[in-house]
Design a protein around this motif. Structure first.
Motif, short mmCIF file in Angstrom:
data_model
loop_
_atom_site.label_atom_id
_atom_site.label_comp_id
_atom_site.label_asym_id
_atom_site.label_seq_id
_atom_site.Cartn_x
_atom_site.Cartn_y
_atom_site.Cartn_z
N UNK A 1 0.82 -1.21 0.00
CA UNK A 1 0.00 0.00 0.00
C UNK A 1 0.85 1.26 0.00
N UNK A 2 2.01 1.18 0.66
CA UNK A 2 2.88 2.35 0.77
C UNK A 2 3.94 2.40 -0.33
N UNK A 3 3.89 1.45 -1.25
CA UNK A 3 4.81 1.46 -2.38
C UNK A 3 6.25 1.17 -2.03
N UNK A 4 6.48 0.44 -0.94
CA UNK A 4 7.84 0.09 -0.51
C UNK A 4 8.17 -1.28 -1.09
N UNK A 5 9.17 -1.34 -1.95
CA UNK A 5 9.44 -2.58 -2.69
C UNK A 5 10.76 -3.25 -2.31
N UNK A 6 11.66 -2.55 -1.67
CA UNK A 6 12.96 -3.15 -1.31
C UNK A 6 12.87 -3.86 0.03
N UNK A 7 11.87 -4.74 0.12
CA UNK A 7 11.55 -5.37 1.39
C UNK A 7 10.91 -6.73 1.15
N UNK A 8 11.12 -7.66 2.07
CA UNK A 8 10.41 -8.93 2.04
C UNK A 8 10.21 -9.41 3.47
N UNK A 9 9.22 -10.26 3.65
CA UNK A 9 8.88 -10.77 4.97
C UNK A 9 8.92 -12.28 4.96
N UNK A 10 9.53 -12.86 5.99
CA UNK A 10 9.70 -14.29 6.09
C UNK A 10 9.43 -14.75 7.53
N UNK A 11 9.19 -16.05 7.68
CA UNK A 11 9.08 -16.62 9.01
C UNK A 11 10.45 -17.14 9.44
N UNK A 12 10.68 -17.12 10.74
CA UNK A 12 11.94 -17.62 11.26
C UNK A 12 12.02 -17.48 12.76
N UNK A 13 13.04 -18.11 13.35
CA UNK A 13 13.24 -18.16 14.79
C UNK A 13 14.55 -17.47 15.12
N UNK A 14 14.51 -16.46 15.97
CA UNK A 14 15.70 -15.67 16.30
C UNK A 14 16.83 -16.52 16.87
#
Length: 273
Positions: free
Chosen positions: A87-100
């Motif tokens: 929605x905010x037009x931010x494209x240099x980003x991705x989201x993933x699942x993981x455990x710290x």
């Protein structure tokens, strides 16, 4: 569930709407200001415990020539994060699942900045988490963390201290450490950082205006009776539903006091790898 993805602790708050209401308010300015002077436009950033992604998206704007990965243990919140970025037009980003504590899919020395906000306080082995963060940071890169610690308020209405003690009891029963901010330097040293590599600071959130009080106390009143905090408190036999309802009403009454003031102290670290 594989061994590497077993939770290191139970996230006390969960992801009820009342919790996401708070998480979505967070920005890089109000929650990571201590880190911003270190950011450069071409950096690769790993934001661990990204939740709905508001801080993560801000980071992406600040590194337009770089790339940001938001990592979250609970996958259900990631569609919201992805939608907000789109929605905010931010494209240099991705989201993933993981455990710290088990960043098994990330190679050594991958990121310029590895960041977490209010994550270490909820896990049983924060030293292991910081060690993993250090491993996946580049030589010369940064590991950064901000954790809450002291809660203080005025006026001290009857029932507010009861809430505070209950919150600490629930958090510890769930395997966390609610007074994490003061321990960050110690944990970082155990994770392999020399003291000379660690810069420690502190900052606060403060709620005092009528609008701030209404938002903050409404969120906590709802969280007290509807979120995972409530189910944990009851499950650990630390509270009944009736007790939680009474504490929620204390929050609402407190917010109506014209002189009411609430602040959270946070500890912060920036560690050079």
């Amino acid at each position: 569930m594989t061994e590497s993805l077993k939770p290191a602790a139970i996230y006390t708050h969960g992801h009820h709407e009342s919790v996401l209401r708070s998480h979505s308010w967070r920005t890089a300015v109000n929650s990571a200001a201590y880190l911003l002077p270190y950011l450069k436009p071409n950096m690769r950033i790993l934001d661990i415990g990204c939740g709905p992604g508001t801080i993560t998206i801000d980071f992406a704007r600040l590194v337009p020539e770089g790339h940001v990965v938001g990592l979250e243990y609970a996958p259900d919140v990631l569609p919201q994060a992805r939608a907000t970025a789109a929605e905010q037009g931010v494209t240099n980003i991705e989201f993933q699942t993981g455990d710290i504590c088990n960043l098994v899919d990330i190679k050594d020395g991958t990121f310029d900045v590895v960041h977490c906000h209010q994550v270490l306080q909820h896990i049983s082995d924060p030293v292991k988490a910081l060690s993993e963060m250090r491993r996946v940071a580049k030589a010369g890169g940064i590991v950064a963390a901000r954790e809450s610690d002291v809660f203080t308020w005025f006026p001290d209405l009857e029932g507010m201290q009861e809430w505070h003690e209950l919150y600490h009891e629930v958090a510890r029963k769930n395997g966390g450490q609610p007074q994490a901010g003061r321990r960050l330097v110690s944990w970082a040293r155990e994770a392999g950082f020399n003291r000379s590599q660690i810069t420690a600071t502190a900052s606060t959130w403060c709620y005092s205006s009528p609008e701030e009080r209404t938002w903050w106390t409404g969120m906590w009143a709802d969280r007290t009776v509807r979120s995972s905090f409530a189910s944990s408190a009851i499950g650990h036999k630390l509270a009944t539903q009736e007790k939680l309802e009474r504490i929620a009403q204390v929050w609402r009454t407190w917010s109506e006091q014209d002189d009411a003031w609430f602040t959270l102290l946070h500890g912060e670290i920036v560690c050079r790898v």
